[in-house]
Design a protein around this motif. Structure first.
Motif, PDB file in Angstrom:
ATOM      1  N   ASP A   1      -6.969  30.244 -13.086  1.00 21.70           N
ATOM      2  CA  ASP A   1      -7.149  30.898 -14.386  1.00 21.70           C
ATOM      3  C   ASP A   1      -5.822  31.447 -14.918  1.00 21.70           C
ATOM      4  O   ASP A   1      -5.753  32.550 -15.473  1.00 21.70           O
ATOM      5  CB  ASP A   1      -8.183  32.033 -14.278  1.00 21.70           C
ATOM      6  N   ILE A   2      -4.753  30.656 -14.720  1.00 21.89           N
ATOM      7  CA  ILE A   2      -3.426  31.077 -15.163  1.00 21.89           C
ATOM      8  C   ILE A   2      -3.269  30.907 -16.669  1.00 21.89           C
ATOM      9  O   ILE A   2      -2.677  31.742 -17.351  1.00 21.89           O
ATOM     10  CB  ILE A   2      -2.337  30.272 -14.417  1.00 21.89           C
ATOM     11  N   VAL A   3      -3.795  29.804 -17.183  1.00 18.91           N
ATOM     12  CA  VAL A   3      -3.677  29.537 -18.616  1.00 18.91           C
ATOM     13  C   VAL A   3      -4.890  28.734 -19.057  1.00 18.91           C
ATOM     14  O   VAL A   3      -5.393  27.889 -18.317  1.00 18.91           O
ATOM     15  CB  VAL A   3      -2.365  28.771 -18.918  1.00 18.91           C
ATOM     16  N   ASP A   4      -5.376  29.027 -20.250  1.00 23.38           N
ATOM     17  CA  ASP A   4      -6.556  28.326 -20.751  1.00 23.38           C
ATOM     18  C   ASP A   4      -6.177  26.967 -21.325  1.00 23.38           C
ATOM     19  O   ASP A   4      -6.826  25.962 -21.059  1.00 23.38           O
ATOM     20  CB  ASP A   4      -7.253  29.179 -21.826  1.00 23.38           C
ATOM     21  N   ASP A   5      -5.100  26.946 -22.109  1.00 24.06           N
ATOM     22  CA  ASP A   5      -4.609  25.700 -22.694  1.00 24.06           C
ATOM     23  C   ASP A   5      -3.425  25.213 -21.856  1.00 24.06           C
ATOM     24  O   ASP A   5      -2.347  25.816 -21.879  1.00 24.06           O
ATOM     25  CB  ASP A   5      -4.175  25.936 -24.144  1.00 24.06           C
ATOM     26  N   ILE A   6      -3.617  24.138 -21.110  1.00 23.85           N
ATOM     27  CA  ILE A   6      -2.582  23.678 -20.177  1.00 23.85           C
ATOM     28  C   ILE A   6      -1.314  23.238 -20.894  1.00 23.85           C
ATOM     29  O   ILE A   6      -0.239  23.203 -20.299  1.00 23.85           O
ATOM     30  CB  ILE A   6      -3.104  22.521 -19.292  1.00 23.85           C
ATOM     31  N   ARG A   7      -1.414  22.920 -22.183  1.00 27.40           N
ATOM     32  CA  ARG A   7      -0.224  22.521 -22.937  1.00 27.40           C
ATOM     33  C   ARG A   7       0.726  23.699 -23.148  1.00 27.40           C
ATOM     34  O   ARG A   7       1.908  23.510 -23.430  1.00 27.40           O
ATOM     35  CB  ARG A   7      -0.622  21.927 -24.285  1.00 27.40           C
ATOM     36  N   LYS A   8       0.211  24.918 -23.013  1.00 26.94           N
ATOM     37  CA  LYS A   8       1.028  26.106 -23.232  1.00 26.94           C
ATOM     38  C   LYS A   8       1.616  26.664 -21.935  1.00 26.94           C
ATOM     39  O   LYS A   8       2.315  27.674 -21.956  1.00 26.94           O
ATOM     40  CB  LYS A   8       0.194  27.188 -23.922  1.00 26.94           C
TER      41      LYS A   8
END
Length: 388
Positions: A217-224
């Motif tokens: 749960d590090i980032v919701d949008d993996i592109r960011k």
């Protein structure tokens, strides 16, 4: 830390962090480039070996090619043309060799008048020293794993290597004495190559990394996510599409499903994770783990000598594993190989003899068995491997 590391990239990522260089000691090496790139790097390597050997200047030769097929062809040709035949010992070096064959490469020659000529893949680039290497013949080529986005599989492709890898190869000639590196390509070609190898995440589908990021749960949008070297948007889109199709990501929210969380815990290729978890659900986990272990070493499972008779015998042995069954295919062959090997128990000598008889790599079987045990422990520390 590494002779092939892109220190500028790493320094930039860590806000222009300090880079400390510790040069290694090496003997002088003379670089010899061709006027034009070789049309056929295997043929050119063969010709260069024969040319050096005919000069009668002492010193062992290390030749870099891309794979076993090229190595076998080169050894066959040089064996046929070298004069006199007993003046050199021709040896292969690649991942499919038995332990005894690998030992021959590093074993000192009893008669220094006999030249050792080693034909190797890029396994000889780093971390090993072969005594007496005076000449390196570098094809400049390498076989690398790439991701085929159309077929959704990993494939092996042959192409030019990088400048850092070439520096590692040439360095094999200057480990114990002064040497020469014969490059089978022009200097302009060398200058045009990438400095360092591309990060693996840029060459394959980053499925495991995406699963782990979602799981933590590090980032919701993996592109960011703040990647060191970010995969392309197309690669990330294909990854999300594949994981959604497998049921690891929710179609509407993009969140991990229960299956996806279990896949992330395993940390394996998604297809393999689904296979193992399905095997657990269908109560056939033992056999699925055995197959997973064999698939991890499938590229190096068979060993054979370079002659046609040995290749034919290897093919016959492979076919024998499915002679008494109505079910065929590579997976069945791999599974039956593991079951027969495993049934011999922990008797190391019996297993080694069995591998030798069936022209199967003992080292690969040990690695497959280790993978099976590790996967079983990951799924359930109390799980006991057994086959009926």
């Amino acid at each position: 830390m590494s002779a092939t590391l892109d220190d500028k990239l790493l320094s930039k990522y860590y806000d222009e962090g300090c880079v400390i260089e510790v040069p290694g000691r090496a003997f002088p090496i003379e670089d010899i480039y061709t006027m034009e790139d070789a049309e056929n790097h295997v043929d050119e390597a063969i010709n260069k070996v024969l040319e050096i050997h005919a000069s009668r200047v002492p010193g062992n030769i290390l030749v870099f090619l891309t794979g076993q097929d090229e190595i076998d062809r080169a050894i066959n040709e040089v064996t046929r043309k070298i004069d006199p035949p007993e003046s050199a010992l021709l040896l292969p070096l690649h991942g499919k060799l038995s332990e005894d064959d690998v030992k021959l490469v590093f074993m000192p020659m009893a008669n220094n008048e006999r030249r050792k000529i080693i034909f190797s893949t890029n396994v000889a680039e780093t971390s090993i020293t072969i005594d007496g290497i005076r000449y390196v013949i570098d094809s400049g080529m390498v076989k690398e794993v790439m991701w085929d986005s159309k077929r959704h599989i990993r494939v092996l492709k042959i192409g030019y290597t990088t400048q850092s890898s070439i520096k590692q190869r040439r360095g094999r000639a200057g480990r114990t004495s002064a040497g020469k590196c014969c490059h089978l390509y022009a200097y302009d070609t060398y200058q045009s190559l990438e400095v360092c190898s591309r990060a693996e995440i840029l060459c394959i589908q980053p499925s495991i990394a995406v699963l782990k990021l979602k799981y933590l749960d590090i980032v919701d949008d993996i592109r960011k996510f703040d990647w060191l070297e970010p995969p392309s948007d197309n690669s990330l889109q294909e990854t999300v599409k594949c994981l959604t199709w497998l049921g690891a990501l929710d179609f509407k929210t993009g969140k991990l499903t229960n299956l996806g969380r279990n896949m992330a815990k395993l940390g394996l290729e998604p297809m393999l994770s689904v296979m193992i978890l399905t095997g657990q659900r269908l109560d056939c986990l033992n056999h699925i783990l055995a197959l997973a272990g064999m698939l991890s070493v499938v590229q190096n499972i068979w060993w054979r000598n370079k002659d046609d008779q040995s290749k034919q015998l290897s093919d016959e042995i492979r076919a024998s594993f499915i002679q008494d069954t109505d079910i065929g295919g590579d997976y069945i062959i791999l599974l039956r190989i593991f079951l027969e090997w495993y049934a011999l128990g922990d008797n190391k000598e019996r297993r080694k003899v069995w591998c030798l008889k069936h022209m199967i790599s003992w080292k690969s079987m040990k690695m497959a068995n280790n993978v099976v045990r590790e996967l079983a422990y990951q799924i359930d520390p109390t799980f006991k491997i057994h086959f009926t």
